[in-house]
Design a protein around this motif. Structure first.
Motif, mmCIF file in Angstrom:
data_model
loop_
_atom_site.group_PDB
_atom_site.id
_atom_site.type_symbol
_atom_site.label_atom_id
_atom_site.label_comp_id
_atom_site.label_asym_id
_atom_site.label_seq_id
_atom_site.Cartn_x
_atom_site.Cartn_y
_atom_site.Cartn_z
ATOM 1 N N ASN A 2 1.053 -0.973 0.010
ATOM 2 C CA ASN A 2 0.354 0.087 0.095
ATOM 3 C C ASN A 2 0.852 1.609 0.239
ATOM 4 N N ILE A 3 0.768 2.071 -1.192
ATOM 5 C CA ILE A 3 2.012 3.449 -1.616
ATOM 6 C C ILE A 3 0.774 4.787 -1.191
ATOM 7 N N LEU A 4 1.313 5.694 -0.371
ATOM 8 C CA LEU A 4 0.600 6.355 -0.335
ATOM 9 C C LEU A 4 1.767 7.556 -1.630
ATOM 10 N N VAL A 5 1.115 8.100 -2.503
ATOM 11 C CA VAL A 5 1.818 8.728 -3.808
ATOM 12 C C VAL A 5 1.300 10.509 -3.730
ATOM 13 N N SER A 31 -0.777 -1.402 -4.460
ATOM 14 C CA SER A 31 -1.851 -0.331 -4.323
ATOM 15 C C SER A 31 -1.555 1.092 -3.926
ATOM 16 N N ILE A 32 -2.075 1.669 -5.215
ATOM 17 C CA ILE A 32 -1.835 3.367 -4.638
ATOM 18 C C ILE A 32 -2.936 4.588 -4.260
ATOM 19 N N THR A 33 -2.312 5.004 -3.455
ATOM 20 C CA THR A 33 -3.658 6.160 -3.134
ATOM 21 C C THR A 33 -2.425 7.218 -3.486
ATOM 22 N N VAL A 80 4.915 6.053 1.917
ATOM 23 C CA VAL A 80 5.120 7.526 1.629
ATOM 24 C C VAL A 80 6.062 7.287 -0.150
ATOM 25 N N HIS A 81 5.698 7.896 -1.185
ATOM 26 C CA HIS A 81 6.091 8.108 -2.587
ATOM 27 C C HIS A 81 5.915 9.794 -3.520
ATOM 28 N N SER A 82 7.263 10.274 -2.617
ATOM 29 C CA SER A 82 6.905 11.939 -3.273
ATOM 30 C C SER A 82 7.494 12.274 -3.949
ATOM 31 N N HIS A 83 6.605 12.887 -5.062
ATOM 32 C CA HIS A 83 7.664 13.276 -6.341
ATOM 33 C C HIS A 83 7.701 15.060 -6.056
#
Length: 367
Positions: A2-5, A31-33, A80-83
Motif C-alpha cells: 500500500n503506497i501513498l503517492v 495498491s496506490i493512494t 509514502v512516495h513523494s514526487h
C-alpha cells in the motif's frame, strides 16, 4: 504493498511518470493512494491505471495538501512516495514522526545561482536538512544524481541516494505513422522542418531557436519550426515572433495524443534547453527514429550521448546554426543511422527498467 503517492505540482513530467511507471505490469501488486491538487489533467491518469485504490484531491494550497497528507499517513501506508522537491519537503517531517518509510523522487536539479546570499544559504541548509530525513532519495537520472551529491555531499552517505533513470513506453513510439506537417502548414519540401516540443519557458531555450531561425531566414537554408509546446509564455512568444517578422517560420499546433506521428513528421527535433533532469522527449524521438539536436546541458547530455543525436554547447546560437547546417548537408545518412538505432533506443529507454528498479526499492523498504 500500500503506497501513498504525493505530488504538489503534478506537471507534465510527473504525470507522464505516473502513467508510464505505475502502469507497468510489475506494479500490479502495488495498491496506490494518490494525493495531489485537483486538476483536470490528472483525472485521465487516475482512470488509466488499474492499481489505484484511492484518489484524494486537495485544494491547490500547501496547507490543504499538508492536512490531507497527515490524515493519510495516520492510516499507516506501507510507505509514502513523494514526487518533486516541494512534496518531498512537505512529507519529510510527518513521515519521520509517524515512522512511515519515505521515497522522494526528484524531478529537477539544483542550479548554480539558486542559493545566493544569506537567504539562499538558509534555504539550502533547510532543504538539505529535510531531505536528510528521507529513507531513499531517487533522482531520475545520472546527471540529477551527481547534481544532488555535488549540492549536498552528505546526502550520499549510507546509500540514501538511489538513481533510477526515467523511461518511456517504447512500444508506443515504435510505430511507422507519419503526420504530414509540411502539407498542413504549406512548408516547402526543400526547407528544413524542425520540431519544438517543449514548454515555452526560459529553461527550454526557445529564444535561442528563434534567434537561429532569424539569422538563417534570408540564407539558402531557411528553417521552419513546428511547435507543439504549451504553457509558460506561449502568448508572449507568439507576439514576439510577430514583432520580429518571423510568424511564417513558426507554425503552432494544438496538443496531440498522436506524438509518434508528430515526431516523425519533422526532419529533426531541436532541444536548446538550458537544463533538464532527465527528459523524455529525446527518448521518444529516438525510438520514433527522428534525429535529435540537443544542447549539452545537464540532464539532456546524459540521454543523447552515445546515440546518433547531434549536440551543441548550451547557449551558443552559432553552434546551433552550424549543427543545423551540418544536419541538412548529411540528412540522409543521419536519418538512416537514427532509424537503425530505433531497436537499441527502445530497449535502452524502456520504462520497464524504471518500474522494475522502483519496485525493487518498494519491496526492500516494506519487508
Amino acid at each position: 504493498m500500500n503506497i501513498l503517492v504525493v505530488a504538489r505540482h503534478p506537471g507534465g513530467g510527473i504525470r507522464t511518470y505516473f502513467r508510464y511507471v505505475y502502469g507497468e505490469k510489475v506494479m500490479s501488486d502495488v495498491s496506490i493512494t494518490f494525493l495531489t491538487p485537483k486538476t483536470d489533467s490528472m483525472e485521465s491518469i487516475y482512470q488509466g491505471l488499474g492499481n489505484v485504490a484511492k484518489v484524494c484531491r486537495s485544494k491547490n494550497t500547501l496547507f490543504s495538501l499538508f492536512k490531507g497528507l497527515l490524515r493519510l499517513l495516520l492510516q499507516r501506508p506501507d510507505l509514502v512516495h513523494s514526487h518533486g522537491f516541494t512534496a518531498a519537503i512537505i512529507t519529510s517531517i510527518p513521515a519521520v514522526l509517524l515512522r512511515v518509510p519515505h521515497v522522494a523522487t526528484t524531478h529537477d536539479v539544483f542550479l548554480p545561482d539558486q542559493f545566493k546570499g544569506m537567504k539562499g544559504r538558509v534555504k539550502r541548509w533547510l532543504i538539505g536538512t529535510l531531505l536528510k530525513t528521507c529513507t531513499v532519495i531517487n533522482p531520475v537520472g545520472r546527471d540529477a544524481m551527481l547534481n544532488m551529491k555535488e549540492t549536498y555531499p552528505r546526502l550520499g552517505e549510507g546509500n540514501r541516494i538511489a538513481e533510477i533513470r526515467n523511461g518511456i513506453d517504447s512500444s508506443f513510439f515504435m510505430t511507422d505513422q507519419v503526420r504530414d506537417l509540411r502539407a498542413e502548414s504549406s512548408i516547402p519540401d526543400s526547407a528544413l522542418l524542425a520540431g519544438f516540443f517543449g514548454r515555452f519557458m526560459a529553461q527550454k531555450g526557445f529564444g535561442l531557436l528563434v534567434e537561429a531561425v532569424e539569422r538563417m531566414k534570408d540564407s539558402q537554408l531557411p528553417i521552419y519550426v513546428a511547435c507543439f509546446g504549451w504553457g509558460g509564455f506561449i502568448r508572449e512568444e507568439q507576439a514576439a515572433l510577430e514583432a520580429r517578422g518571423l510568424t511564417e517560420y513558426f507554425h503552432f499546433f494544438p496538443a496531440t495524443d498522436e506524438m509518434p506521428a508528430a515526431l516523425r513528421g519533422v526532419d529533426i527535433v531541436v532541444m536548446p534547453s538550458r537544463w533538464e533532469a532527465c527528459p523524455l522527449l529525446p527518448m521518444e524521438a529516438m525510438v520514433a527514429g527522428t534525429p535529435v539536436l540537443g544542447s549539452d546541458c545537464i540532464g539532456l547530455k546524459e540521454v543523447i550521448e552515445d546515440t546518433p543525436s547531434l549536440m551543441f554547447p548550451q547557449g551558443s546560437v552559432d553552434d546551433l546554426i552550424a549543427q543545423l547546417k551540418y544536419f541538412k548537408e548529411h540528412q540522409p545518412a543521419i536519418k538512416e543511422e537514427c532509424v537503425a538505432f530505433r531497436p537499441e533506443a527502445a530497449d535502452r529507454f524502456d520504462v520497464g527498467h524504471t518500474a522494475k528498479s522502483l519496485h525493487a526499492i518498494y519491496s526492500r523498504m516494506t519487508q
